[in-house]
Write a protein that holds these residues in place. Structure first.
Motif, mmCIF file in Angstrom:
data_model
loop_
_atom_site.group_PDB
_atom_site.id
_atom_site.type_symbol
_atom_site.label_atom_id
_atom_site.label_comp_id
_atom_site.label_asym_id
_atom_site.label_seq_id
_atom_site.Cartn_x
_atom_site.Cartn_y
_atom_site.Cartn_z
ATOM 1 N N LYS A 31 20.601 -6.444 -36.239
ATOM 2 C CA LYS A 31 20.540 -7.893 -36.309
ATOM 3 C C LYS A 31 19.903 -8.239 -37.642
ATOM 4 N N PHE A 32 19.862 -9.501 -37.969
ATOM 5 C CA PHE A 32 19.285 -9.929 -39.229
ATOM 6 C C PHE A 32 17.926 -10.574 -38.983
ATOM 7 N N CYS A 33 16.967 -10.294 -39.861
ATOM 8 C CA CYS A 33 15.651 -10.925 -39.799
ATOM 9 C C CYS A 33 15.808 -12.400 -40.138
ATOM 10 N N LYS A 34 15.245 -13.280 -39.320
ATOM 11 C CA LYS A 34 15.394 -14.713 -39.563
ATOM 12 C C LYS A 34 14.524 -15.213 -40.706
ATOM 13 N N PHE A 35 13.651 -14.357 -41.250
ATOM 14 C CA PHE A 35 12.787 -14.766 -42.352
ATOM 15 C C PHE A 35 13.291 -14.271 -43.709
ATOM 16 N N CYS A 36 13.680 -12.984 -43.778
ATOM 17 C CA CYS A 36 14.086 -12.441 -45.078
ATOM 18 C C CYS A 36 15.569 -12.079 -45.140
ATOM 19 N N GLY A 37 16.276 -12.056 -44.000
ATOM 20 C CA GLY A 37 17.704 -11.774 -43.991
ATOM 21 C C GLY A 37 18.060 -10.298 -44.000
ATOM 22 N N GLU A 38 17.093 -9.409 -43.932
ATOM 23 C CA GLU A 38 17.334 -7.965 -43.952
ATOM 24 C C GLU A 38 17.917 -7.504 -42.628
ATOM 25 N N LYS A 39 18.814 -6.486 -42.654
ATOM 26 C CA LYS A 39 19.330 -5.886 -41.432
ATOM 27 C C LYS A 39 18.236 -5.034 -40.818
ATOM 28 N N ILE A 40 17.995 -5.234 -39.516
ATOM 29 C CA ILE A 40 16.979 -4.466 -38.802
ATOM 30 C C ILE A 40 17.577 -4.022 -37.475
ATOM 31 N N PRO A 41 17.043 -2.956 -36.844
ATOM 32 C CA PRO A 41 17.551 -2.527 -35.536
ATOM 33 C C PRO A 41 17.458 -3.654 -34.514
ATOM 34 N N VAL A 42 18.415 -3.692 -33.601
ATOM 35 C CA VAL A 42 18.525 -4.796 -32.652
ATOM 36 C C VAL A 42 17.319 -4.892 -31.723
ATOM 37 N N ASP A 43 16.632 -3.787 -31.462
ATOM 38 C CA ASP A 43 15.490 -3.828 -30.559
ATOM 39 C C ASP A 43 14.155 -4.011 -31.284
ATOM 40 N N SER A 44 14.186 -4.311 -32.577
ATOM 41 C CA SER A 44 12.959 -4.511 -33.352
ATOM 42 C C SER A 44 12.288 -5.828 -32.987
ATOM 43 N N VAL A 45 10.967 -5.783 -32.919
ATOM 44 C CA VAL A 45 10.172 -6.982 -32.717
ATOM 45 C C VAL A 45 9.609 -7.445 -34.057
ATOM 46 N N ILE A 46 9.392 -6.475 -34.962
ATOM 47 C CA ILE A 46 8.838 -6.751 -36.284
ATOM 48 C C ILE A 46 9.846 -6.317 -37.332
ATOM 49 N N CYS A 47 10.064 -7.141 -38.349
ATOM 50 C CA CYS A 47 10.978 -6.806 -39.443
ATOM 51 C C CYS A 47 10.408 -5.641 -40.240
ATOM 52 N N THR A 48 11.251 -4.650 -40.533
ATOM 53 C CA THR A 48 10.799 -3.477 -41.273
ATOM 54 C C THR A 48 10.648 -3.764 -42.762
ATOM 55 N N LYS A 49 11.198 -4.876 -43.255
ATOM 56 C CA LYS A 49 11.066 -5.205 -44.669
ATOM 57 C C LYS A 49 9.901 -6.157 -44.926
ATOM 58 N N CYS A 50 9.903 -7.326 -44.264
ATOM 59 C CA CYS A 50 8.867 -8.326 -44.559
ATOM 60 C C CYS A 50 7.669 -8.250 -43.616
ATOM 61 N N GLY A 51 7.795 -7.540 -42.481
ATOM 62 C CA GLY A 51 6.667 -7.361 -41.581
ATOM 63 C C GLY A 51 6.386 -8.524 -40.656
ATOM 64 N N ARG A 52 7.255 -9.507 -40.609
ATOM 65 C CA ARG A 52 7.010 -10.679 -39.757
ATOM 66 C C ARG A 52 7.590 -10.449 -38.373
ATOM 67 N N GLN A 53 7.025 -11.118 -37.396
ATOM 68 C CA GLN A 53 7.466 -10.989 -36.018
ATOM 69 C C GLN A 53 8.760 -11.771 -35.844
ATOM 70 N N ALA A 70 1.135 -11.254 -39.651
ATOM 71 C CA ALA A 70 0.800 -11.155 -41.071
ATOM 72 C C ALA A 70 2.037 -10.799 -41.884
ATOM 73 N N THR A 71 2.011 -11.095 -43.176
ATOM 74 C CA THR A 71 3.149 -10.789 -44.028
ATOM 75 C C THR A 71 3.119 -9.348 -44.510
ATOM 76 N N ASN A 72 2.008 -8.673 -44.428
ATOM 77 C CA ASN A 72 1.906 -7.284 -44.834
ATOM 78 C C ASN A 72 2.450 -6.408 -43.713
ATOM 79 N N ALA A 73 3.412 -5.534 -44.022
ATOM 80 C CA ALA A 73 4.068 -4.722 -43.003
ATOM 81 C C ALA A 73 3.094 -3.774 -42.327
ATOM 82 N N SER A 74 2.179 -3.174 -43.060
ATOM 83 C CA SER A 74 1.250 -2.236 -42.443
ATOM 84 C C SER A 74 0.264 -2.961 -41.539
#
Length: 152
Positions: A31-53, A70-74
């Protein structure tokens, strides 16, 4: 092991591959992250690129634990129990009319700053004649624009 064609580049690859080694096309459900537009796994709760929920989590699903936004992924990858903040500072109610009169007539000496409880700025105004007159004029305009009463 069977071969299949990549829908993106058309090259033959293994049917067990998770992504195309030629073009990088991912075969995982995404699916696509609604904040940064990156493709992420469909079952993700947190974006792997921008770190947002990206998905809401209910308290029943995770036992009262909320994911940090937070905006920091870690920093957002860790879960924490969220408690309401404890306010330790109290704000002082200031009458706009009194502050404005003090600023107009005694602004060069910082009387309005002492009235607001900002003694350090008041002393600075005494020694610099209202920050050389510029701070005094800015403060007149600023106080005139504030609501009555305002809080410091």
């Amino acid at each position: 092991m069977a071969l299949m064609k990549c829908p993106e580049c058309g090259k033959e690859i293994s049917d067990r591959a998770q992504s195309c080694p030629n073009c990088g096309y991912s075969f995982e459900k995404t699916k696509f992250c609604k904040f940064c537009g990156e493709k992420i796994p469909v079952d993700s709760v947190i974006c792997t690129k921008c770190g947002r929920q990206v998905e809401n989590t209910s308290q029943a699903q995770n036992g009262g634990i909320t994911i940090n936004n937070a905006t920091n992924a870690s920093a957002s990858a860790t879960a924490q129990i969220v408690t309401p903040p404890i306010l330790t500072t109290t704000s002082k109610e200031i009458d706009k009319n009194i502050a404005l009169l003090l600023c107009i007539f005694l602004g060069y000496f910082g009387a309005h700053k002492f009235y607001e409880g900002k003694a350090g700025m008041g002393i600075l105004y005494i020694f610099t004649a209202g920050l050389f007159g510029i701070g005094w004029i800015v403060d007149i305009i600023t106080i005139a624009m504030k609501p009555n009463p305002y809080y410091v």
